[in-house]
Design an enzyme around this catalytic site. Structure first.
Site, short mmCIF file in Angstrom:
data_model
loop_
_atom_site.label_atom_id
_atom_site.label_comp_id
_atom_site.label_asym_id
_atom_site.label_seq_id
_atom_site.Cartn_x
_atom_site.Cartn_y
_atom_site.Cartn_z
N SER A 22 40.36 1.86 12.00
CA SER A 22 40.38 1.80 13.46
C SER A 22 40.78 3.13 14.09
CB SER A 22 41.37 0.72 13.88
OG SER A 22 41.44 0.68 15.29
N ASN A 70 47.93 12.52 16.18
CA ASN A 70 47.22 12.05 17.37
C ASN A 70 48.14 11.27 18.28
OD1 ASN A 70 46.26 9.03 17.90
ND2 ASN A 70 46.50 9.26 15.67
N ASN A 128 47.08 -4.55 15.63
CA ASN A 128 47.80 -3.29 15.59
C ASN A 128 49.19 -3.54 16.18
OD1 ASN A 128 48.80 -0.74 15.73
ND2 ASN A 128 47.28 0.04 17.17
N CYS A 131 51.95 -0.43 17.49
CA CYS A 131 51.89 0.38 18.71
C CYS A 131 52.99 -0.05 19.68
CB CYS A 131 50.52 0.24 19.37
SG CYS A 131 50.23 -1.36 20.10
N LYS A 166 48.62 -5.33 10.90
CA LYS A 166 48.63 -3.91 10.52
C LYS A 166 50.02 -3.33 10.74
CE LYS A 166 46.28 0.49 10.98
NZ LYS A 166 45.09 1.17 11.48
N GLY A 245 45.25 8.65 4.32
CA GLY A 245 44.83 9.88 3.67
C GLY A 245 43.74 9.76 2.64
N GLY A 266 40.12 6.69 7.27
CA GLY A 266 40.35 7.04 8.66
C GLY A 266 40.01 8.48 8.99
N THR A 267 41.04 9.34 8.92
CA THR A 267 40.90 10.74 9.31
C THR A 267 39.72 11.43 8.62
OG1 THR A 267 43.27 10.80 9.72
CG2 THR A 267 42.21 12.92 9.41
C1 LIG Z 1 42.55 9.52 16.25
C2 LIG Z 1 43.13 8.27 15.67
C3 LIG Z 1 43.11 7.08 16.39
C4 LIG Z 1 43.65 5.90 15.86
N1 LIG Z 1 43.58 4.73 16.57
C5 LIG Z 1 44.04 3.56 16.02
C6 LIG Z 1 43.90 2.32 16.71
O1 LIG Z 1 43.34 2.22 17.81
N2 LIG Z 1 44.42 1.21 16.11
C7 LIG Z 1 45.03 1.25 14.88
O2 LIG Z 1 45.46 0.21 14.38
N3 LIG Z 1 45.13 2.41 14.20
C8 LIG Z 1 44.64 3.56 14.73
N4 LIG Z 1 44.74 4.73 14.01
C9 LIG Z 1 45.36 4.72 12.66
C10 LIG Z 1 44.29 4.66 11.56
O3 LIG Z 1 43.51 3.49 11.66
C11 LIG Z 1 44.97 4.69 10.16
O4 LIG Z 1 45.85 3.60 10.05
C12 LIG Z 1 45.77 5.98 9.92
O5 LIG Z 1 45.15 7.09 10.53
C13 LIG Z 1 45.98 6.28 8.44
O6 LIG Z 1 44.76 6.43 7.75
P1 LIG Z 1 44.06 7.88 7.51
O7 LIG Z 1 45.12 8.80 6.97
O8 LIG Z 1 42.93 7.61 6.56
O9 LIG Z 1 43.58 8.34 8.86
C14 LIG Z 1 44.22 5.91 14.55
C15 LIG Z 1 44.23 7.12 13.82
C16 LIG Z 1 43.70 8.28 14.35
C17 LIG Z 1 43.70 9.54 13.51
#
Ligand SMILES: Cc1cc2nc3c(=O)[nH]c(=O)nc-3n(C[C@H](O)[C@H](O)[C@H](O)COP(=O)(O)O)c2cc1C
Length: 309
Positions: A22, A70, A128, A131, A166, A245, A266-267
């Site tokens: 997400s 972010n 989520n 938050c 989450k 990650g 995600g990222t």
């Molecule tokens: C730009 C950005 C926006 C995100 N928006 C949400 C969101 O709307 N809801 C949510 O549950 N997590 C959100 N996340 C968290 C990601 O879904 C994920 O849990 C987190 O980034 C760790 O995974 P990653 O290291 O692969 O990015 C966001 C992350 C990023 C980088």
């Protein structure tokens, strides 16, 4: 041999264990110029409040040596526009749709799941709860076992679909929060969300983010996320979806080996829009090279001789 990559979450079967995370994949449709969404195990769409939300003022993103901070502030289109404009297009694809749900109160989460439950094409809700929740003194529910329990219980009552909680990594005891979610009736758990973080511009001596604080994601968090997924997966009965990650199949496999039944990417999508599909391809190659007929065999296969960890 074509390996069987399917993943079973109990309440949901996925064609493979790779889900777009997400907030890093828009509402899915934005990625159709780059990849075939039909190839994905699932898509967790950008978090939805009940009404549209603008998010925080810029700057909202800062790169770090091994990640990204972010502070988007949960910008989103709200349930009505999602149901009318996005969902009819998104459900044409053969992939699981997880709706990421946000709220400023428990009642808002309940209203989102109640409104969207009857809409065709949604596989599950991912709450989520990591938050800020205004009603709870600015704290997010996933920081407290009691707040987690109350919120999940209410959402379950109002939802016609499975609920995934989450969790936030910004806690001392992640297992305690996961147990609360399970007791409240969550069908699954996903973790981790981002780690609370900060960056400073040494010339202006101002924070690099307008919001001052943000959430760190990307390779920098992977070892800690992996540890948390390992701890939770070994202590709860409901399925765990791991993330934090993941950039390659090697990373995804580490999460599966410690017990995640599926993972989210995600990222990596922001660096390489093809990341999800590449990782699926790499997983297939790993299975072929290692004579693994079903990826499920890998799940929870960690070999630990000590029993006190
Ligand atoms: C730009 C950005 C926006 C995100 N928006 C949400 C969101 O709307 N809801 C949510 O549950 N997590 C959100 N996340 C968290 C990601 O879904 C994920 O849990 C987190 O980034 C760790 O995974 P990653 O290291 O692969 O990015 C966001 C992350 C990023 C980088």
């Amino acid at each position: 041999m074509i390996p069987d990559l399917s993943a079973d979450l109990g309440f949901l079967k996925l064609k493979n264990p790779i889900i777009a995370a997400s907030g890093t994949f828009g509402y899915g449709l934005e990625f159709t110029p780059f990849i075939d969404l039909n190839l994905l195990g699932g898509i967790a769409i950008k978090g939805l409040h009940f009404s549209p939300k603008e998010g925080n003022p810029p700057p909202r993103l800062v790169e770090t040596p091994a990640g990204l901070i972010n502070a988007i502030g949960l910008q989103g289109i709200g349930v009505e526009e999602f149901a009318i404009k996005v969902l009819p297009e998104l459900r044409k694809y053969n992939t699981a749709i997880l709706v990421n749900v946000c709220g400023t109160s428990d009642e808002e989460y309940a209203a989102v799941v109640e409104y969207l439950s009857p809409k065709k094409g949604i596989s599950a809700f991912e709450l989520n709860i990591s938050c800020p929740n205004v009603k709870k003194n600015g704290l997010c529910p996933a920081l407290s076992p009691e707040a987690t329990y109350t919120l999940i219980k209410l959402a379950k009552k109002n939802s016609g679909l499975p609920i995934i909680a989450k969790l936030s990594p910004n806690v001392t005891d992640i297992v305690e929060i996961a147990r609360s979610a399970q007791e409240a009736g969550a069908d699954g758990i996903s973790l981790v969300n981002t780690f609370l973080a900060m960056a400073v511009d040494i010339q202006t001596r101002k924070p690099k983010l307008a919001n001052v604080l943000g959430g760190l994601s990307g390779p920098a968090i992977k070892p800690i996320a992996l540890r948390m997924v390992y701890q939770v997966a070994s202590q709860v009965k409901i399925p765990v979806i791991g993330m934090g990650g993941i950039m390659s199949a090697q990373d995804a496999l580490e999460f599966l080996i410690v017990g995640a039944r599926a993972v989210q990417v995600g990222t990596a999508n922001l660096v390489d829009p093809d990341a999800t599909v590449r990782i699926i391809r790499e997983l297939e190659e790993y299975c072929q090279k290692n004579g693994i007929e079903k990826i499920e065999k890998v799940i929870g296969s960690i070999k630990i001789e000590r029993t006190d960890r």
